[in-house]
Design a protein around this motif. Structure first.
Motif, short mmCIF file in Angstrom:
data_model
loop_
_atom_site.label_atom_id
_atom_site.label_comp_id
_atom_site.label_asym_id
_atom_site.label_seq_id
_atom_site.Cartn_x
_atom_site.Cartn_y
_atom_site.Cartn_z
N ASP A 85 0.80 -1.22 0.00
CA ASP A 85 0.00 0.00 0.00
C ASP A 85 0.84 1.28 0.00
OD1 ASP A 85 -2.68 -0.63 -0.25
OD2 ASP A 85 -3.02 -0.81 1.89
N ALA A 86 1.45 1.56 1.11
CA ALA A 86 2.14 2.84 1.28
C ALA A 86 3.56 2.76 0.74
CB ALA A 86 2.15 3.24 2.75
N GLN A 112 7.34 4.62 -4.95
CA GLN A 112 6.05 4.88 -4.30
C GLN A 112 6.21 5.95 -3.22
OE1 GLN A 112 7.41 1.89 -4.78
NE2 GLN A 112 5.97 0.71 -6.00
N GLN A 124 2.73 7.92 -2.30
CA GLN A 124 1.63 6.96 -2.36
C GLN A 124 1.20 6.64 -0.94
OE1 GLN A 124 1.97 3.52 -5.01
NE2 GLN A 124 1.30 2.23 -3.30
N ARG A 125 -0.11 6.72 -0.68
CA ARG A 125 -0.64 6.44 0.65
C ARG A 125 -1.29 5.08 0.75
NH1 ARG A 125 2.99 9.15 1.89
NH2 ARG A 125 2.82 11.35 2.34
N ARG A 126 -2.05 4.68 -0.27
CA ARG A 126 -2.65 3.34 -0.24
C ARG A 126 -3.19 2.98 -1.61
NH1 ARG A 126 -8.56 3.04 1.12
NH2 ARG A 126 -9.35 5.14 0.79
N VAL A 131 -6.25 1.61 -3.30
CA VAL A 131 -7.68 1.51 -3.01
C VAL A 131 -8.28 0.31 -3.74
CG1 VAL A 131 -9.91 2.71 -3.20
CG2 VAL A 131 -7.82 4.01 -2.66
N GLU A 152 -4.34 6.04 -3.93
CA GLU A 152 -4.46 7.32 -3.23
C GLU A 152 -3.06 7.89 -3.01
OE1 GLU A 152 -5.94 9.02 1.06
OE2 GLU A 152 -7.02 7.31 0.20
N ARG A 163 -5.12 14.96 -0.29
CA ARG A 163 -5.21 13.64 -0.89
C ARG A 163 -5.92 13.69 -2.24
NH1 ARG A 163 -3.89 9.33 2.98
NH2 ARG A 163 -2.52 10.47 4.40
#
Length: 164
Positions: A30-31, A38, A43-45, A47, A57, A115
């Motif tokens: 994800d992160a 990333q 990059q946060r996650r 989705v 996200e 975001r």
């Protein structure tokens, strides 16, 4: 419905014809970690990571901005390009790498700190060449940019970089 606000197909509207869906592949992390692509893109996650469709996200950080809080266009392009690549990887796996042959991005509104969602999907696919589309939106669905890409799948062993 205006061009500025388009509902997201996160609810499951498929973009592939019947029979085109591949098997599911493992979802990438994800992160983004510091020192990774990333991480550099904030990059946060992830989705969504479904065959032929991905949503990621990101966070628009102040250090990515110019002109009083407008994300530099290279970040916007990179976010959408990454989402389109994830859509391809979700469908075809990781043995073949999606390489962008062409990328066209149209910018409609500034991406400001906060975001955002980058969404990518496969529009058409042949043997090694695919056509993908994507967009960047605010979390409430305002379209900030749209993109299209011609992508070629290359065997991963042929493009693997030797780290020095």
């Amino acid at each position: 419905m205006s061009d500025e606000q388009i509902p997201s197909p996160l609810a499951g509207e498929g973009r592939l014809a019947a029979g085109e869906r591949g098997e599911g592949f493992p979802r990438p992390a994800d992160a983004g970690q510091p020192g990774t692509l990333q991480g550099s893109l904030a990059q946060r996650r992830i989705v969504r990571f479904d065959p032929g469709h991905a949503v990621i996200e990101y966070e628009v950080l102040p250090e990515m901005c110019h002109s009083g809080g407008v994300a530099q266009g290279g970040f916007v392009s990179g976010w959408i390009d990454a989402a389109m690549a994830h859509a391809v990887m979700a469908r075809h796996g990781f043995d073949r790498v999606p390489i962008s042959l062409e990328l066209k991005v149209s910018f409609f509104a500034p991406a400001n700190p906060g975001r955002v969602l980058a969404e990518g999907w496969i529009e058409r696919a042949g043997g090694r060449t695919l056509f993908a589309e994507g967009r960047l939106t605010t979390l409430d669905g305002k379209v900030l940019a749209k993109a299209s890409s011609t992508i070629q799948l290359i065997d991963a062993a042929k493009v693997a970089a030797k780290m020095v």
